[in-house]
Design a protein around this motif. Sequence first.
Motif, PDB file in Angstrom:
ATOM      1  N   ASP A 161     -16.178  18.763 -15.704  1.00 43.03           N
ATOM      2  CA  ASP A 161     -16.118  17.367 -16.481  1.00 43.03           C
ATOM      3  C   ASP A 161     -14.892  17.582 -17.821  1.00 43.03           C
ATOM      4  OD1 ASP A 161     -18.000  16.038 -14.857  1.00 43.03           O
ATOM      5  OD2 ASP A 161     -19.317  15.644 -16.104  1.00 43.03           O
ATOM      6  N   VAL A 162     -15.106  18.635 -18.393  1.00 47.55           N
ATOM      7  CA  VAL A 162     -14.161  18.668 -19.442  1.00 47.55           C
ATOM      8  C   VAL A 162     -13.139  19.958 -19.193  1.00 47.55           C
ATOM      9  CG1 VAL A 162     -14.057  19.388 -21.924  1.00 47.55           C
ATOM     10  CG2 VAL A 162     -15.809  17.929 -20.939  1.00 47.55           C
ATOM     11  N   ARG A 163     -11.887  19.449 -18.873  1.00 46.63           N
ATOM     12  CA  ARG A 163     -10.717  20.400 -18.883  1.00 46.63           C
ATOM     13  C   ARG A 163      -9.671  20.009 -19.260  1.00 46.63           C
ATOM     14  NH1 ARG A 163      -8.929  18.133 -13.902  1.00 46.63           N
ATOM     15  NH2 ARG A 163     -10.606  16.790 -12.984  1.00 46.63           N
ATOM     16  N   THR A 164      -8.628  20.507 -19.762  1.00 47.98           N
ATOM     17  CA  THR A 164      -7.304  20.105 -20.344  1.00 47.98           C
ATOM     18  C   THR A 164      -6.158  20.964 -19.906  1.00 47.98           C
ATOM     19  OG1 THR A 164      -6.437  19.317 -22.320  1.00 47.98           O
ATOM     20  CG2 THR A 164      -7.928  21.087 -22.402  1.00 47.98           C
ATOM     21  N   VAL A 165      -5.217  20.320 -20.283  1.00 50.27           N
ATOM     22  CA  VAL A 165      -3.748  21.030 -20.075  1.00 50.27           C
ATOM     23  C   VAL A 165      -2.834  20.168 -20.855  1.00 50.27           C
ATOM     24  CG1 VAL A 165      -3.178  20.320 -17.723  1.00 50.27           C
ATOM     25  CG2 VAL A 165      -2.021  22.163 -18.401  1.00 50.27           C
ATOM     26  N   ILE A 166      -1.927  20.776 -21.623  1.00 51.85           N
ATOM     27  CA  ILE A 166      -1.163  19.844 -22.394  1.00 51.85           C
ATOM     28  C   ILE A 166       0.347  20.036 -21.923  1.00 51.85           C
ATOM     29  CG2 ILE A 166       0.015  19.511 -24.893  1.00 51.85           C
ATOM     30  CD1 ILE A 166      -3.107  18.953 -24.848  1.00 51.85           C
ATOM     31  N   HIS A 167       0.897  18.850 -21.836  1.00 53.97           N
ATOM     32  CA  HIS A 167       2.394  18.847 -21.411  1.00 53.97           C
ATOM     33  C   HIS A 167       3.031  18.090 -22.608  1.00 53.97           C
ATOM     34  CE1 HIS A 167       5.926  17.182 -19.711  1.00 53.97           C
ATOM     35  NE2 HIS A 167       5.828  15.969 -19.918  1.00 53.97           N
TER      36      HIS A 167
END
Length: 552
Positions: A161-167
């Motif tokens: 449910d919680v995952r991230t990647v920054i652009h």
Amino acid sequence: MPDCVLGSKIADSEVCLVLSPTRREFIQQTGFAAAALLLPQRKRPQPAPPIKPVIDPNSLTAFVDALPIPPLARAVGERPSPLDPSSKIPYYRLPMGPVQYKVHRDLKPTRMWGLGSSSPGPTLEVQSGHGMLVEWANELPTAHFLPIDHNIHGAEADKPDVRTVIHMHGAKVPPEGDGYPENWYVPGKAATYFYPNNQDAAMLWYHDHSLGLNRLNVMAGLLGVCIVRDSVEDALNLPKHKYEIPLVIYDRMLDVDGQLYYPVSQFPGKPWIPEFFGNSILVNGKLLPYLEVEPRKYRFRILNAANGRFFHLALANEQGMHQIGTDQGLLPAPLAIKQVTLAPAERADVVIDFAEHAGEQIVLRNDFSQPVMQFRVSRSKVSDPSSLPASLRPFSKIPESAAVKTRVLTLGEVDDPYQNPMTMLLNNTHWNMPVTEDPKLNSVEIWELRNLTDDTHPIHLHLVRFQILDRQRYDAYALQFHNILRYRGEKTPPDPTEAGWKDTVRAEPGMITRIIVPFEGYAGRYVWHCHLLEHEDNEMMRPYDVVAVSHP
Ligand SMILES: [Cu+2]
């Protein structure tokens, strides 16, 4: 179809959800009759009623909180440059984690996800040509607090449910540091990206880009600003330091406990909504803030960080401003404007001179009536050594003859039998289909965006900057249902406020929008997408490859 009363009471804010401002903008620009003639009418799906009542911002006392300025990011050390290990470059660490923030004096703290201790996160400031490393650390909890739709591609129930990647939006960056949507990582993990910053001075912004969750992670607060400076800008003597202020603007809904509220659809088990429009507009995280200014020039770096709302910002005293830059940096010359129009992800660099307004209180409004923030101009006499030069940065139009290829690309929508939008598509292809856009490195292409829908889609290409060639009205219905290309008007050039280097273009309904793009910088896998985040999350995003050309 009724228009939406902005800043209106709870019942009206629900109306706001079902009428797209993008559609309203189209009607404003073209006249309702033309819109009605051109496009079949359809009803927008009704979101389910809010679980809790949401706060009417008109019920709060306005302008009681000072505008916060996001802190400047500080490097935690230096590391060898990936380009030249003998030289060292700044190393930043920006942890993503939960923050509690008072959006307004009279509301309880709002749970958000921020970077460091704030949302928007700390502002990165760099000089062009000076690389930096940023470690984006996921220190979020393992449960999300906004409604995930597991039917959406990339957000299936077997995914965390919680995952991230920054652009870094607008950054010319190697593919491995671009924040590819499938390169997400879970709490406890981190990614360190190298930003070469070999690009003109501009305001970039960083935000979450994880596949199928992006709209919720950005709504939660995972965003911030990066300002690139260079010698051309430095020589202009524009207002700087405390006279240069970022204004990160986005809309939210807050429940009566002051917590972020994100509505769900009326379809059980399918919570995705086609667009989000909130009734509360936040600037740098505050609702209805004020800013004390001196009677002199200020430079405001304005970013529309909303999921779906377009902003039309103007000063209530009808005072003029000067726009000096757009997404990818300075315009050739300042433009006298009365209003700033920004689609999601677009930026405007604006100079406002308060010299003639000592002692006044001036409200910045959206859509003619909705208060956004207040400027309180002091009575003190001040000197203003800054300038607004007549010319800013040379700009050359790329001739169409430079393009080696024109790609025809449609912007479409798949509806259910009741005309409820279910999926948004670029060129009728889904995210996981083979790559179809494969420009060669250092080539120039024209991308012709044929909008088949009745929304304006802000289309963003990663890695590159581009110029808008023109827009031309056409019969979208004839193309979609009879495969006939029939123009309905002449080509019109971009508005002067968008006639510089851009990275996001408004592809308007009933229009063919053409951009000319030099594919420079790096070969590899990037993405292009609609920046209405609900669209982007539901298939309106495609991978594209910049292909290196091998020389025999
Ligand atoms: Cu879109």
